[in-house]
Design a protein around this motif. Structure first.
Motif, short mmCIF file in Angstrom:
data_model
loop_
_atom_site.label_atom_id
_atom_site.label_comp_id
_atom_site.label_asym_id
_atom_site.label_seq_id
_atom_site.Cartn_x
_atom_site.Cartn_y
_atom_site.Cartn_z
N GLN A 100 -26.84 59.38 -51.26
CA GLN A 100 -25.62 59.79 -52.02
C GLN A 100 -25.44 57.59 -51.78
N GLY A 125 -21.20 54.40 -47.51
CA GLY A 125 -21.24 55.32 -48.63
C GLY A 125 -21.85 56.40 -47.98
N LEU A 132 -20.89 57.55 -44.52
CA LEU A 132 -20.59 58.27 -44.83
C LEU A 132 -20.37 59.51 -44.60
N THR A 133 -20.80 60.10 -45.43
CA THR A 133 -21.54 61.09 -46.02
C THR A 133 -22.40 61.73 -44.17
N GLY A 150 -19.70 62.95 -41.80
CA GLY A 150 -19.65 64.35 -42.31
C GLY A 150 -20.49 65.85 -42.00
N TRP A 210 -13.39 57.27 -43.29
CA TRP A 210 -13.18 59.23 -43.38
C TRP A 210 -14.28 59.08 -43.52
N PRO A 211 -15.28 60.51 -42.92
CA PRO A 211 -16.36 61.27 -43.86
C PRO A 211 -16.16 61.48 -44.95
N ARG A 212 -17.13 62.09 -45.36
CA ARG A 212 -17.41 62.68 -46.72
C ARG A 212 -17.91 64.09 -46.47
N ASP A 214 -20.39 66.97 -47.75
CA ASP A 214 -20.70 67.43 -49.13
C ASP A 214 -22.19 68.91 -48.48
#
Length: 458
Positions: A111, A116, A119-120, A123, A250-252, A254
């Motif tokens: 990512q 960035g 955050l993934t 999540g 906020w988490p992403r 995927d």
């Protein structure tokens, strides 16, 4: 198997099981501090490796470290206290597993790295924790697939696979540095190790129980004398800082990252199950299927909380498993006390920086003992398997051989898909997969009684 008793008892209660015994406050604090130092002196490496792997700044790395300690404290309290039928109620400390390093770094870099990527990662951690929590009741029913021939092989490989890490720290931490293996580092490591051995040989009671703590103190003091310890980080650190949930954003979510992290969590659950059996062996209370389910529930919940509070999955920390055996202090309330210390430490950057300043050779020497103890527990567990059966013998031999591949030849699985490489890069993972598969093949397929064929003993 019957579910373990969970009643809390005092030291004066002659019917108290050592796991449930509530020790005097002074000893709780002292033994809890020993667990804290054992945990903290080694846990700093995991976030440091991840931060370097995905390109985090120094400030972001500090936040990640505090988050790992905070989530580990919550997870430790969950597993040791066991509220609402969640948590195994054993003396366990949670912090993280090396198994998660490869998948975590791979997800972050996929990512773009940096925040960035974090955050993934978060999540994926949250969803993987929910997945582990959901399957925990089923996981407990799979207990028959973890006889001594399987758990012993995994525990032994856990010990041997992380021993080189202790050796690296004992030499100074960085094999490429000019000071690696220097006389100062070897003197500190030797003094720490000698202190532990002498205390085990000549002392009894309290002194023997805190041998690791005193060894670290001696090594730290010698590091100050030899000018190896650097307290500049402690001087620059603040006194108080609370890092709230979703600190980086906020988490992403995927899909591929979630799948990879969920697979990693399944493997970590197998590793943790082996630790549950190891602790059960130490404290004299073998875990039943309900205990295993509660333990996996605890790790699933702790993982979800870890993702919310900016951490990697806080799973059973093997170094502290060895400390339970080394200290012979089996009360789960000692680890609960360590969990409280961890929560406080996460909010006190200056104190954390002082603990992190312990010389690496001293920490490495202590880990050589603790990780060696874990490997020995694995051998002790294997001794309960019927090794006159060819199936058990081949299961152990092949699982050890396969588990040595990632360490001997890191590129062995390079032609596999990236997702599989993330998982197969760990010797612990490979050993677990092979041992479980071969045990099913030899001992569960056919007409032979399952537990008898597997050499299982209650």
């Amino acid at each position: 198997m019957p579910e373990s008793s969970s009643r809390t008892t005092s030291a004066a209660d002659p019917g108290a099981h050592p796991v449930d015994e509530m020790l005097p406050k002074g000893r709780l604090l002292l033994y809890g501090m020993q667990h804290l130092l054992t945990f903290y002196a080694t846990i700093v490496v995991l976030p440091a490796i991840i931060a370097a792997g995905i390109g985090l700044s120094e400030r972001e790395t500090a936040v990640l470290l505090s988050a790992v300690v905070f989530a580990g404290g919550i997870g430790t309290l969950i597993q040791s206290i066991g509220p609402w039928r969640i948590g195994i109620r054993y003396p366990l400390v949670l912090g993280g597993s090396a198994v998660a390093l490869g998948p975590t770094i791979a997800i972050g870099n996929a990512q773009g790295g940096g925040v960035g990527g974090l955050l993934t990662i978060y999540g994926a951690v949250i969803v993987a924790g929910l997945f582990l929590f959901a399957i925990a009741p089923l996981y407990g029913r799979l207990l028959r697939f973890f006889p001594p021939v399987v758990t012993g092989a995994i525990i032994t490989m856990v010990g041997f696979s992380i021993l080189p890490y202790g050796v690296s720290l004992a030499g100074g931490g960085d094999p490429g540095a000019p000071t690696f293996g220097s006389p100062e580092n070897l003197v500190i490591a030797g003094a720490t190790l000698l202190t532990v051995v002498v205390l085990y040989r000549l002392s009894t009671g309290l002194l023997r129980n805190i041998a690791m703590l005193l060894g670290l103190v001696v090594g730290g003091a010698l590091g100050v004398v030899l000018g190896v310890v650097d307290f500049s980080g402690a001087a620059a650190a603040g006194w108080f800082d609370v890092i709230g949930p979703f600190h980086f954003g906020w988490p992403r979510f995927d899909v591929s990252a979630i799948i990879v992290m969920s697979i990693a969590m399944l493997i970590i659950a197998v590793e943790s199950t082996a630790s549950f059996f190891a602790v059960g062996e130490i404290v004299g209370r073998a875990p039943g299927s309900r205990d295993i389910s509660r333990g996996v529930l605890g790790e699933g919940l702790a993982t979800v909380i870890g993702g919310v509070f900016n951490s990697i999955p806080p799973t059973t920390f093997t170094g502290n498993v060895g400390l339970v055996r080394a200290s012979n202090v089996r009360s789960r309330w000692v680890c609960a006390t360590a969990g409280v210390f961890m929560l406080l430490l996460a909010c006190l950057p200056k104190v954390a920086a002082v603990a992190a300043a312990l010389p690496k050779p001293a920490v490495g020497a202590a880990l050589l003992v603790l990780f060696g103890i874990i490997a020995t527990i694995g051998v002790q567990t294997l001794s309960r398997a019927d090794l006159t059966k060819d199936g058990n013998l081949i299961t152990i031999a092949v699982s050890f051989g396969a588990g040595s591949i990632p360490a001997a030849q890191p590129k062995f699985f390079q032609s596999f898909p990236d997702e599989l490489q993330m998982v197969l890069g760990s010797g612990i993972v490979v050993t677990a997969v092979v041992a479980i598969t071969l045990n099913i093949l030899f001992n569960h397929v056919g007409s032979r009684p399952l537990e008898k064929a597997a050499g299982h003993q209650d």
